[in-house]
Structures are given as structure tokens and as C-alpha cells.
Design a protein around this motif. Structure first.
Motif, PDB file in Angstrom:
ATOM      1  N   SER A  12      12.459  29.537  31.373  1.00 36.49           N
ATOM      2  CA  SER A  12      11.869  28.482  30.553  1.00 36.49           C
ATOM      3  C   SER A  12      12.028  27.149  31.264  1.00 36.49           C
ATOM      4  N   PHE A  13      10.904  26.437  31.465  1.00 39.79           N
ATOM      5  CA  PHE A  13      10.963  25.126  32.096  1.00 39.79           C
ATOM      6  C   PHE A  13      11.773  24.155  31.229  1.00 39.79           C
ATOM      7  N   THR A  14      11.617  24.255  29.919  1.00 37.64           N
ATOM      8  CA  THR A  14      12.337  23.355  29.008  1.00 37.64           C
ATOM      9  C   THR A  14      13.839  23.600  29.071  1.00 37.64           C
ATOM     10  N   LYS A  15      14.246  24.880  29.073  1.00 36.30           N
ATOM     11  CA  LYS A  15      15.675  25.200  29.138  1.00 36.30           C
ATOM     12  C   LYS A  15      16.278  24.743  30.466  1.00 36.30           C
ATOM     13  N   VAL A  16      15.524  24.877  31.551  1.00 33.61           N
ATOM     14  CA  VAL A  16      16.014  24.422  32.855  1.00 33.61           C
ATOM     15  C   VAL A  16      16.202  22.909  32.835  1.00 33.61           C
ATOM     16  N   ALA A  17      15.238  22.194  32.274  1.00 34.89           N
ATOM     17  CA  ALA A  17      15.347  20.734  32.194  1.00 34.89           C
ATOM     18  C   ALA A  17      16.576  20.319  31.392  1.00 34.89           C
ATOM     19  N   ASP A  18      16.821  21.018  30.275  1.00 32.53           N
ATOM     20  CA  ASP A  18      18.005  20.713  29.462  1.00 32.53           C
ATOM     21  C   ASP A  18      19.286  21.021  30.225  1.00 32.53           C
ATOM     22  N   ALA A  19      19.324  22.184  30.884  1.00 31.49           N
ATOM     23  CA  ALA A  19      20.536  22.596  31.598  1.00 31.49           C
ATOM     24  C   ALA A  19      20.857  21.660  32.753  1.00 31.49           C
ATOM     25  N   LEU A  20      19.816  21.174  33.436  1.00 30.45           N
ATOM     26  CA  LEU A  20      20.031  20.296  34.598  1.00 30.45           C
ATOM     27  C   LEU A  20      19.976  18.824  34.222  1.00 30.45           C
ATOM     28  N   VAL A  27      10.932  19.438  36.779  1.00 31.27           N
ATOM     29  CA  VAL A  27      11.132  20.858  37.052  1.00 31.27           C
ATOM     30  C   VAL A  27       9.809  21.500  37.460  1.00 31.27           C
ATOM     31  N   THR A  28       8.756  21.206  36.708  1.00 34.74           N
ATOM     32  CA  THR A  28       7.441  21.775  37.012  1.00 34.74           C
ATOM     33  C   THR A  28       6.987  21.373  38.412  1.00 34.74           C
ATOM     34  N   ARG A  29       7.121  20.106  38.723  1.00 33.47           N
ATOM     35  CA  ARG A  29       6.681  19.606  40.032  1.00 33.47           C
ATOM     36  C   ARG A  29       7.494  20.239  41.163  1.00 33.47           C
ATOM     37  N   THR A  30       8.797  20.403  40.940  1.00 36.40           N
ATOM     38  CA  THR A  30       9.655  21.010  41.967  1.00 36.40           C
ATOM     39  C   THR A  30       9.219  22.433  42.282  1.00 36.40           C
ATOM     40  N   ILE A  31       8.922  23.208  41.256  1.00 34.25           N
ATOM     41  CA  ILE A  31       8.492  24.596  41.457  1.00 34.25           C
ATOM     42  C   ILE A  31       7.117  24.642  42.126  1.00 34.25           C
ATOM     43  N   ASP A 123      31.854  25.435  16.622  1.00 31.22           N
ATOM     44  CA  ASP A 123      32.342  26.753  16.231  1.00 31.22           C
ATOM     45  C   ASP A 123      31.260  27.820  16.378  1.00 31.22           C
ATOM     46  N   ARG A 124      30.053  27.421  16.731  1.00 29.57           N
ATOM     47  CA  ARG A 124      28.977  28.403  16.870  1.00 29.57           C
ATOM     48  C   ARG A 124      29.073  29.117  18.218  1.00 29.57           C
ATOM     49  N   THR A 125      28.356  30.219  18.333  1.00 28.67           N
ATOM     50  CA  THR A 125      28.280  30.932  19.602  1.00 28.67           C
ATOM     51  C   THR A 125      27.340  30.163  20.527  1.00 28.67           C
ATOM     52  N   VAL A 126      27.805  29.837  21.716  1.00 31.81           N
ATOM     53  CA  VAL A 126      26.985  29.073  22.647  1.00 31.81           C
ATOM     54  C   VAL A 126      26.510  29.966  23.792  1.00 31.81           C
ATOM     55  N   ASP A 127      25.323  29.656  24.297  1.00 39.77           N
ATOM     56  CA  ASP A 127      24.783  30.333  25.473  1.00 39.77           C
ATOM     57  C   ASP A 127      25.133  29.470  26.674  1.00 39.77           C
ATOM     58  N   LEU A 128      26.186  29.854  27.391  1.00 44.61           N
ATOM     59  CA  LEU A 128      26.698  29.019  28.466  1.00 44.61           C
ATOM     60  C   LEU A 128      25.638  28.729  29.517  1.00 44.61           C
ATOM     61  N   VAL A 129      24.871  29.742  29.906  1.00 43.61           N
ATOM     62  CA  VAL A 129      23.873  29.557  30.957  1.00 43.61           C
ATOM     63  C   VAL A 129      22.728  28.671  30.472  1.00 43.61           C
ATOM     64  N   ALA A 130      22.166  28.995  29.318  1.00 46.31           N
ATOM     65  CA  ALA A 130      21.018  28.258  28.812  1.00 46.31           C
ATOM     66  C   ALA A 130      21.358  26.811  28.490  1.00 46.31           C
ATOM     67  N   GLU A 131      22.589  26.570  28.039  1.00 44.99           N
ATOM     68  CA  GLU A 131      22.975  25.214  27.647  1.00 44.99           C
ATOM     69  C   GLU A 131      23.702  24.463  28.751  1.00 44.99           C
ATOM     70  N   GLY A 132      23.819  25.090  29.922  1.00 40.94           N
ATOM     71  CA  GLY A 132      24.434  24.401  31.054  1.00 40.94           C
ATOM     72  C   GLY A 132      25.909  24.139  30.880  1.00 40.94           C
ATOM     73  N   ILE A 133      26.607  24.990  30.141  1.00 43.17           N
ATOM     74  CA  ILE A 133      28.045  24.819  29.906  1.00 43.17           C
ATOM     75  C   ILE A 133      28.816  25.617  30.956  1.00 43.17           C
ATOM     76  N   ASP A 134      29.792  24.986  31.579  1.00 42.39           N
ATOM     77  CA  ASP A 134      30.543  25.648  32.653  1.00 42.39           C
ATOM     78  C   ASP A 134      31.544  26.657  32.128  1.00 42.39           C
ATOM     79  N   CYS A 135      32.236  26.326  31.037  1.00 40.79           N
ATOM     80  CA  CYS A 135      33.198  27.267  30.456  1.00 40.79           C
ATOM     81  C   CYS A 135      33.459  26.875  29.007  1.00 40.79           C
ATOM     82  N   ALA A 136      33.992  27.830  28.251  1.00 38.63           N
ATOM     83  CA  ALA A 136      34.241  27.599  26.830  1.00 38.63           C
ATOM     84  C   ALA A 136      35.556  28.248  26.418  1.00 38.63           C
ATOM     85  N   LEU A 137      36.267  27.563  25.536  1.00 36.70           N
ATOM     86  CA  LEU A 137      37.485  28.108  24.945  1.00 36.70           C
ATOM     87  C   LEU A 137      37.127  28.750  23.612  1.00 36.70           C
TER      88      LEU A 137
END
Length: 301
Positions: A12-20, A27-31, A123-137
Motif C-alpha cells: 500500500s502506497f499510503t501505508k508506506v508513506a505513513d511508515a516512512l 512514494v509514488t514518484r520514487t517507485i 493497549d490495542r494490538t499494533v501492526d509493527l510493520v505497517a505502523e513503522g514501530i520498531d518494537c513493542a512491550l
């Protein structure tokens, strides 16, 4: 290559933009520029989906190896506290967003002053990759996933209620007597089911589902429901410590405290961790038991 690899992973171009943390047009132009320079189409695009072409699959395998090698090479002289730098996105449960924990976390930023720490609290379940999170406790049993999980310690649990509630309803002295009481339920982040309470009786774990007065899905609200007199809760000690000290909450069934709940740090499954992530995970592993000795301890074996 980094933008390409992220799009291959997220689709997803949108998810990549959010993560980066950049704009979608970038993102579109880079690809587009990458495809033009290579002379091949790397992705098939529809209104709903972005997926790799056969050429894109082959390119992705090489790119992953190249990026891993670059990360490892550029980090070879950059693993000491004085030189380690970069952004580090960490997500912690609301239960840990307490003054004592934050004061302890400050010692990490003092040891690594050039790391830009971005702290999320949920407290919610997070998607580390999609949300650009490095690690979670996270506290407690973890759902099956592709994430790497390292045990860093345990958290002591406390069963308690407000003094006013106990005056009105009485003080339970056995697990069986809880049937005459009201409880506050906490909704699990990963399976959306209320979490059972646990008690330790003669070394055996006894799960218990309380009679519900109210159900919540956030730690602070959970504790405040107990303070307001909705009923009994079972929570990590660090979240109720100040209320116990002031007498707003009173521990019950202290002789049946459950086995402390496991605390883990999660990060995406990959061979080469960014050095700042590796430093934080190692720091947590070494320091977690002393972040709050009363309520945290080393992993139990």
C-alpha cells in the motif's frame, strides 16, 4: 530500495508513506523513477491492491540482502552509546505509562543521547510493520505471530477494589466468595475477549471469570472504574500503586496473588536489527527487573 522494499512488504502506497513519515506522492514518484531506471515493471497496481510482478519478486530478494548488508556495514562502528543515533519508535501498554516507569526510561535516553525516542502508548494490538514501530512491550500471553518475542521479566498482579465498594459489598476471603461480588472486566487487545483473573492456590493456577458490572478496553479507565466503586479488578501493581498508597484502593486476596504475568518485547522478525533497536532491547533485558523492583522482576524459570 528502502521505499521499494517497504512497498513490497506492505502492499500500500499510503501505508508506506505513513511508515516512512513522508508523503504518498513522494512514494509514488520514487517507485516510478525506480521502474523507469530499471526498464521493468516491479508492481501490478489496481484500485485495491499493489503486488509484485515476477520481476519485482526477483528484485525484492536481492534488495533485501543488499539492505541487510548495508545496515550491518554502516552499524559496525556505531554501537556505543556515544555514537549510536537514529529514530527509535517504541510502543508500550498504558499500564506502563506511569511516572516511575518513565523516570527509569529516562536513563536509556541519557545513555544514548543521540537516539530520538518516539513513544507510543496503547493497549490495542499494533501492526509493527505497517505502523513503522520498531518494537513493542506487552504484558501477558502473546498471540501467535511472525514477530520475534523476547521475555524480559514479569509484572506482579494485584486484586483490589475501592474502600467504599468493600464497605458496601464486604471483603472477599476466598475465590468462591467472589461470586457474591461485582467485577470490572478488561477487554483483551488481540482477541477482543475479557481477560480472566488468575489466583495461585497451593502452587496451582486457578483462572476465574468475574461477574461483570462494566467492561473496558483501556488500562487507566480500568483502574478508574475500580476507584469509582464499580467493582473488583486485577491489575499490574504498577498501575494501582499510588491508589493503594492513598487508600483509594485496597488489596484483597493478597495470599492468593497469581503468578506474575510475563512481560515481553516484540520486534519484526528479521536477521539484522537496526543498532538502536538492538541497544534498546538489550537495555530492557538488563534493566527491566530494576525499573520498579516492587512490581517487576526477572523472568521466572
Amino acid at each position: 530500495m528502502q521505499v521499494f522494499a517497504k512497498l513490497a512488504e506492505l502492499g500500500s502506497f499510503t501505508k508506506v508513506a505513513d511508515a516512512l513519515q513522508t508523503g504518498r506522492p513522494h512514494v509514488t514518484r520514487t517507485i516510478q523513477d525506480l521502474e523507469a531506471s530499471l526498464g521493468v515493471r516491479l508492481f501490478q497496481r489496481t484500485t485495491r491492491k499493489v503486488q509484485l510482478t515476477a520481476e519485482g519478486e526477483r528484485f525484492y530478494e536481492r534488495v533485501k540482502a543488499i539492505l541487510a548488508t548495508i545496515a550491518d556495514t554502516t552499524a559496525m562502528f556505531d554501537r556505543s552509546g556515544s555514537t549510536l543515533r537514529g529514530r527509535l519508535r517504541v510502543d508500550i501498554p498504558t499500564a506502563f505509562a506511569q511516572r516511575s516507569f518513565m523516570e527509569s526510561l529516562r536513563t536509556f535516553t541519557l545513555a544514548y543521547p543521540d537516539i530520538d525516542l518516539v513513544l507510543g502508548v496503547t493497549d490495542r494490538t499494533v501492526d509493527l510493520v505497517a505502523e513503522g514501530i520498531d518494537c513493542a512491550l506487552r504484558i501477558g500471553q502473546l498471540p501467535d505471530s511472525s514477530m520475534v518475542a523476547r521475555e524480559i521479566g514479569t509484572a506482579t498482579m494485584v486484586t483490589c477494589a475501592s474502600a467504599d465498594y468493600l464497605t458496601a459489598w464486604g471483603v472477599p476471603d476466598t475465590v468462591q466468595s467472589l461470586g457474591e461480588h461485582r467485577g470490572v472486566n478488561f477487554l483483551s487487545g488481540h482477541n477482543k475477549r475479557p481477560l480472566a483473573w488468575h489466583f495461585s492456590i497451593d502452587g496451582e493456577d486457578l483462572p476465574y471469570v468475574p461477574s461483570v458490572g462494566i467492561t473496558v478496553n483501556e488500562s487507566n479507565a480500568y483502574v478508574q472504574c475500580a476507584v469509582a466503586g464499580f467493582g473488583i479488578i486485577q491489575a499490574p501493581g504498577i498501575t494501582v500503586e499510588s491508589f493503594l498508597a492513598k487508600g483509594e484502593l485496597v488489596e484483597v486476596l493478597s495470599d492468593l496473588r497469581p503468578r506474575p504475568r510475563l512481560v515481553s518485547v516484540l520486534y519484526p522478525s528479521r536477521t539484522h536489527l537496526a543498532p538502536q533497536v538492538e541497544a534498546f532491547v538489550d537495555w530492557l533485558k538488563a534493566h527491566f527487573p530494576v525499573l520498579h523492583p516492587k512490581w517487576f522482576s526477572a523472568p521466572q524459570r
